[in-house]
Design a protein around this motif. Structure first.
Motif, mmCIF file in Angstrom:
data_model
loop_
_atom_site.group_PDB
_atom_site.id
_atom_site.type_symbol
_atom_site.label_atom_id
_atom_site.label_comp_id
_atom_site.label_asym_id
_atom_site.label_seq_id
_atom_site.Cartn_x
_atom_site.Cartn_y
_atom_site.Cartn_z
ATOM 1 N N GLY A 1 -0.987 -6.611 13.694
ATOM 2 C CA GLY A 1 -2.011 -7.006 12.734
ATOM 3 C C GLY A 1 -1.944 -6.045 11.562
ATOM 4 O O GLY A 1 -1.855 -4.836 11.761
ATOM 5 N N VAL A 2 -1.957 -6.565 10.348
ATOM 6 C CA VAL A 2 -1.841 -5.710 9.167
ATOM 7 C C VAL A 2 -3.161 -5.700 8.412
ATOM 8 O O VAL A 2 -3.700 -6.754 8.068
ATOM 9 C CB VAL A 2 -0.701 -6.170 8.232
ATOM 10 C CG1 VAL A 2 -0.621 -5.272 7.005
ATOM 11 C CG2 VAL A 2 0.625 -6.202 8.976
ATOM 12 N N ALA A 3 -3.657 -4.485 8.171
ATOM 13 C CA ALA A 3 -4.855 -4.277 7.353
ATOM 14 C C ALA A 3 -4.427 -3.463 6.141
ATOM 15 O O ALA A 3 -3.747 -2.446 6.275
ATOM 16 C CB ALA A 3 -5.914 -3.534 8.154
ATOM 17 N N VAL A 4 -4.804 -3.930 4.963
ATOM 18 C CA VAL A 4 -4.396 -3.275 3.717
ATOM 19 C C VAL A 4 -5.551 -2.425 3.194
ATOM 20 O O VAL A 4 -6.718 -2.839 3.248
ATOM 21 C CB VAL A 4 -3.981 -4.342 2.674
ATOM 22 C CG1 VAL A 4 -3.694 -3.719 1.334
ATOM 23 C CG2 VAL A 4 -2.759 -5.107 3.172
ATOM 24 N N GLY A 5 -5.215 -1.240 2.691
ATOM 25 C CA GLY A 5 -6.202 -0.310 2.156
ATOM 26 C C GLY A 5 -6.946 -0.871 0.959
ATOM 27 O O GLY A 5 -6.608 -1.939 0.432
ATOM 28 N N ASP A 6 -7.952 -0.116 0.512
ATOM 29 C CA ASP A 6 -8.796 -0.611 -0.574
ATOM 30 C C ASP A 6 -8.503 0.048 -1.925
ATOM 31 O O ASP A 6 -9.354 0.070 -2.803
ATOM 32 C CB ASP A 6 -10.274 -0.451 -0.208
ATOM 33 C CG ASP A 6 -10.672 0.993 0.042
ATOM 34 O OD1 ASP A 6 -9.806 1.886 -0.051
ATOM 35 O OD2 ASP A 6 -11.864 1.232 0.323
ATOM 36 N N THR A 7 -7.299 0.553 -2.124
ATOM 37 C CA THR A 7 -6.931 1.118 -3.414
ATOM 38 C C THR A 7 -6.500 -0.014 -4.350
ATOM 39 O O THR A 7 -6.109 -1.095 -3.889
ATOM 40 C CB THR A 7 -5.766 2.117 -3.275
ATOM 41 O OG1 THR A 7 -4.596 1.404 -2.847
ATOM 42 C CG2 THR A 7 -6.093 3.230 -2.293
ATOM 43 N N PRO A 8 -6.548 0.213 -5.668
ATOM 44 C CA PRO A 8 -6.090 -0.827 -6.595
ATOM 45 C C PRO A 8 -4.629 -1.244 -6.352
ATOM 46 O O PRO A 8 -4.306 -2.435 -6.396
ATOM 47 C CB PRO A 8 -6.253 -0.176 -7.979
ATOM 48 C CG PRO A 8 -7.333 0.843 -7.786
ATOM 49 C CD PRO A 8 -7.148 1.349 -6.386
ATOM 50 N N ALA A 9 -3.757 -0.278 -6.092
ATOM 51 C CA ALA A 9 -2.347 -0.610 -5.841
ATOM 52 C C ALA A 9 -2.190 -1.380 -4.529
ATOM 53 O O ALA A 9 -1.355 -2.277 -4.431
ATOM 54 C CB ALA A 9 -1.491 0.652 -5.834
#
Length: 168
Positions: A22-30
């Motif tokens: 499962g992939v969770a992406v961070g909350d940075t703009p990039a």
């Protein structure tokens, strides 16, 4: 007008990692700009047996991969100003060989977690310089540059995962 973008060789996965991740992406703009595209590249590569994206708490997976991307693009202003002055002094004749440039500098990190805890932590640093002629379509150049950077981030992390396949 000309465009100068590096060409990368095609990365081929040596063996699919046999896990459902499962992939969770961070909350940075990039992360917001590149995260889902990086996952798409991994799917195309066949990197994992199954990718669940976006991961939500409770999804049935073997491990969770938390990916964060930081960084951005910067114009090479000093060089661009000098080139612009030279083009002006030559009444535009130098524009055939001179143009603008920018550099993308990104760091991508990925923590892989199973129920037992952290399995691994991976980092890749990507720097890409692109250039283009005075009359080039800057939207086209920006789109190509972003696609190249996304691919390089995906490949950079994929090579780290493959190197640690025994642990994963």
């Amino acid at each position: 007008a000309w465009q100068g973008l590096p060409v990368d060789r095609n990365y081929v996965v040596s063996s699919r990692l046999p896990i459902r991740v499962g992939v969770a992406v961070g909350d940075t703009p990039a992360s917001a700009a590149y995260g889902n595209h990086v996952v798409s590249v991994w799917r195309e590569m066949g990197l994992f047996a199954t990718i669940v994206y976006p991961y939500r708490e409770g999804d049935v997976v073997d491990a969770v991969l938390r990916v964060t991307v930081n960084g951005g693009w910067r114009a090479d202003t000093g060089a661009n100003m000098a080139k612009g002055a030279l083009v002006g002094l030559t009444l535009g004749l130098a524009s055939v060989g001179l143009g603008h440039s920018m550099t993308g500098v990104h760091e991508a990190t990925a923590g892989l977690f199973s129920r037992a805890g952290q399995v691994g932590f991976y980092t890749t640093n990507i720097e890409t310089k692109v250039s283009w002629g005075i009359g080039a379509d800057t939207n086209e150049v920006a789109a190509k540059a972003a696609a190249l950077q996304i691919r390089r981030i995906a490949v950079g992390l994929a090579s780290k995962f493959e190197a640690d396949a025994g642990n994963i």
